[in-house]
Design an enzyme around this catalytic site. Structure first.
Site, PDB file in Angstrom:
ATOM      1  N   ASP A 162      -3.583   8.126  16.713  1.00 49.93           N
ATOM      2  CA  ASP A 162      -2.161   8.021  16.389  1.00 49.93           C
ATOM      3  C   ASP A 162      -1.373   8.147  17.695  1.00 49.93           C
ATOM      4  O   ASP A 162      -1.245   9.241  18.237  1.00 49.93           O
ATOM      5  CB  ASP A 162      -1.747   9.127  15.412  1.00 49.93           C
ATOM      6  CG  ASP A 162      -0.304   8.981  14.928  1.00 49.93           C
ATOM      7  OD1 ASP A 162       0.489   8.322  15.631  1.00 49.93           O
ATOM      8  OD2 ASP A 162       0.026   9.523  13.859  1.00 49.93           O
ATOM      9  N   ASP A 206      -6.626   3.397  -3.077  1.00 46.11           N
ATOM     10  CA  ASP A 206      -5.659   3.748  -4.121  1.00 46.11           C
ATOM     11  C   ASP A 206      -4.522   2.730  -4.133  1.00 46.11           C
ATOM     12  O   ASP A 206      -3.576   2.869  -4.898  1.00 46.11           O
ATOM     13  CB  ASP A 206      -5.108   5.158  -3.864  1.00 46.11           C
ATOM     14  CG  ASP A 206      -4.195   5.646  -4.993  1.00 46.11           C
ATOM     15  OD1 ASP A 206      -4.569   5.469  -6.175  1.00 46.11           O
ATOM     16  OD2 ASP A 206      -3.118   6.184  -4.692  1.00 46.11           O
ATOM     17  N   GLU A 266      -0.236  -5.271  -6.662  1.00 51.94           N
ATOM     18  CA  GLU A 266      -0.497  -4.241  -7.682  1.00 51.94           C
ATOM     19  C   GLU A 266       0.250  -4.564  -8.972  1.00 51.94           C
ATOM     20  O   GLU A 266       1.466  -4.736  -8.942  1.00 51.94           O
ATOM     21  CB  GLU A 266      -0.052  -2.864  -7.154  1.00 51.94           C
ATOM     22  CG  GLU A 266      -0.839  -2.410  -5.939  1.00 51.94           C
ATOM     23  CD  GLU A 266      -0.384  -1.053  -5.395  1.00 51.94           C
ATOM     24  OE1 GLU A 266       0.469  -0.393  -6.026  1.00 51.94           O
ATOM     25  OE2 GLU A 266      -0.891  -0.643  -4.337  1.00 51.94           O
ATOM     26  N   HIS A 310      -2.855   3.458  -7.661  1.00 54.25           N
ATOM     27  CA  HIS A 310      -1.761   4.027  -6.860  1.00 54.25           C
ATOM     28  C   HIS A 310      -1.325   5.393  -7.431  1.00 54.25           C
ATOM     29  O   HIS A 310      -0.145   5.622  -7.708  1.00 54.25           O
ATOM     30  CB  HIS A 310      -0.567   3.064  -6.814  1.00 54.25           C
ATOM     31  CG  HIS A 310       0.227   3.177  -5.540  1.00 54.25           C
ATOM     32  ND1 HIS A 310       0.681   2.108  -4.827  1.00 54.25           N
ATOM     33  CD2 HIS A 310       0.658   4.271  -4.841  1.00 54.25           C
ATOM     34  CE1 HIS A 310       1.353   2.513  -3.760  1.00 54.25           C
ATOM     35  NE2 HIS A 310       1.347   3.823  -3.744  1.00 54.25           N
ATOM     36  N   ILE A 311      -2.317   6.278  -7.587  1.00 58.19           N
ATOM     37  CA  ILE A 311      -2.067   7.587  -8.209  1.00 58.19           C
ATOM     38  C   ILE A 311      -2.108   8.737  -7.202  1.00 58.19           C
ATOM     39  O   ILE A 311      -2.081   9.900  -7.589  1.00 58.19           O
ATOM     40  CB  ILE A 311      -3.074   7.875  -9.346  1.00 58.19           C
ATOM     41  CG1 ILE A 311      -4.516   7.790  -8.832  1.00 58.19           C
ATOM     42  CG2 ILE A 311      -2.854   6.939 -10.517  1.00 58.19           C
ATOM     43  CD1 ILE A 311      -5.560   8.328  -9.789  1.00 58.19           C
TER      44      ILE A 311
END
Length: 312
Positions: free
Chosen positions: A176, A263, A268, A287-288
């Site tokens: 990062d 996820d 979607e 997507h939970i």
């Protein structure tokens, strides 16, 4: 003029009793997304082109073309953290304030990331599914202890994943360029990786924790996948756009990498004919990552308060 607030996230209603009184107290009328799905650009405009002064937004799209048509809009409160669905530059030009709900869902997404790691390492979904249809197959898996975890992104969620992975006695590296928390890296004995290709080559598990930007879109591509170990696992709980799904499919069927668990997806929900869904070494959840009682309650309260602060 009526002052209206548009609220788009589907899960907001779970804890709306904590938010609606605060908005009503300030004289705001509430427009709720009752569609049971993410709103389209046209739908947002149809609700918000007049009298809507604030929007609490989920993953629904707010590009420049939508913002320009919302004539009375003064503030956008993100229900969650990632703001790549909002044109932040155009919002600034239009004088629209924007704030995200930092620190509300990082624990939930981090826990889901770890859950996906275990699920794909031990082939849990495909084995459990097979048993329900009368099978009793045993598929050999991987231990996570001692394995090298490469995190792309060292923000709040990435750091929570790192802490949990160290608890599992994994070696953790973070790539990062914007990561500056040396105290955190030292406390948890985390390696700072300068070269992304090195992270791909050396990691047993790669986990993505960055927003979708021009720099990060398809960061997992044919080149990246070819650098990975044949035993490597890929985890994505961030954004579907980070992965070249065609290249991932090729890597999974040719056993270039061992498995992937996501996820999120580029579209979607995906088509029921999506070929990745037919693979045993690919897992997709709906997507939970941030969809826990704890995270939803925090996101409702914080996103509402953020909106009120910006409007007042």
């Amino acid at each position: 003029m009526a002052k209206k607030i548009l609220i788009t996230p589907k899960s907001f209603k779970t804890y709306k009793d904590k938010a609606y009184p605060l908005l009503a107290q300030k004289g705001y009328d509430i427009i709720e997304n009752t569609l049971g799905r993410t709103m389209s650009e046209q739908e947002i405009v149809s609700y918000a082109k007049k009298d809507v002064v604030g929007i609490i937004i989920g993953i629904d799209p707010l590009p420049a073309s939508v913002l320009e048509q919302c004539k009375d809009l003064r503030a956008i409160s993100k229900y969650g953290v990632g703001m790549d669905n909002i044109d932040l530059n155009r919002a600034k030009e239009l004088g629209i304030k924007v704030k995200n709900a930092v620190g509300t869902n990082n624990i939930s997404v981090a826990e889901h990331t770890i859950a996906l790691m275990f699920s794909i390492a031990r082939n849990i979904p495909s084995i459990a599914s097979g048993i329900k249809t009368g099978g009793w197959d045993r598929v050999i898996g991987f231990e996570l202890t001692g394995k090298k975890l490469g995190l792309i992104g060292g923000g709040q969620i990435g750091r929570e994943v790192a802490k949990r992975a160290r608890g599992l006695e994994m070696e953790v590296s973070i790539y990062d360029p914007y990561f500056t928390d040396e105290a955190f890296a030292s406390k948890y004995n985390i390696h700072r990786c300068i070269n992304l290709d090195d992270l791909f080559k050396e990691s047993d598990v790669i986990s993505l924790h960055v927003p979708a930007t021009p720099e990060t879109r398809r960061i997992i591509n044919k080149h990246a996948l070819e650098l990975m170990k044949s035993t490597a696992l890929l985890i994505n709980t961030s954004r579907g756009e980070l992965v070249d799904e065609e290249a991932l499919y090729d890597a999974l069927i040719s056993k270039k990498i061992a498995g992937a668990a996501q996820d999120v997806f580029s579209i979607e929900p995906p088509s029921k004919d999506e070929k990745l869904l037919k693979l045993d070494n690919f897992i997709l959840t709906s997507h939970i990552g941030a969809f826990t009682h704890e995270a939803v309650e925090k996101m409702v309260i914080v996103s509402t308060q953020n909106l009120l602060d910006m409007l007042e």
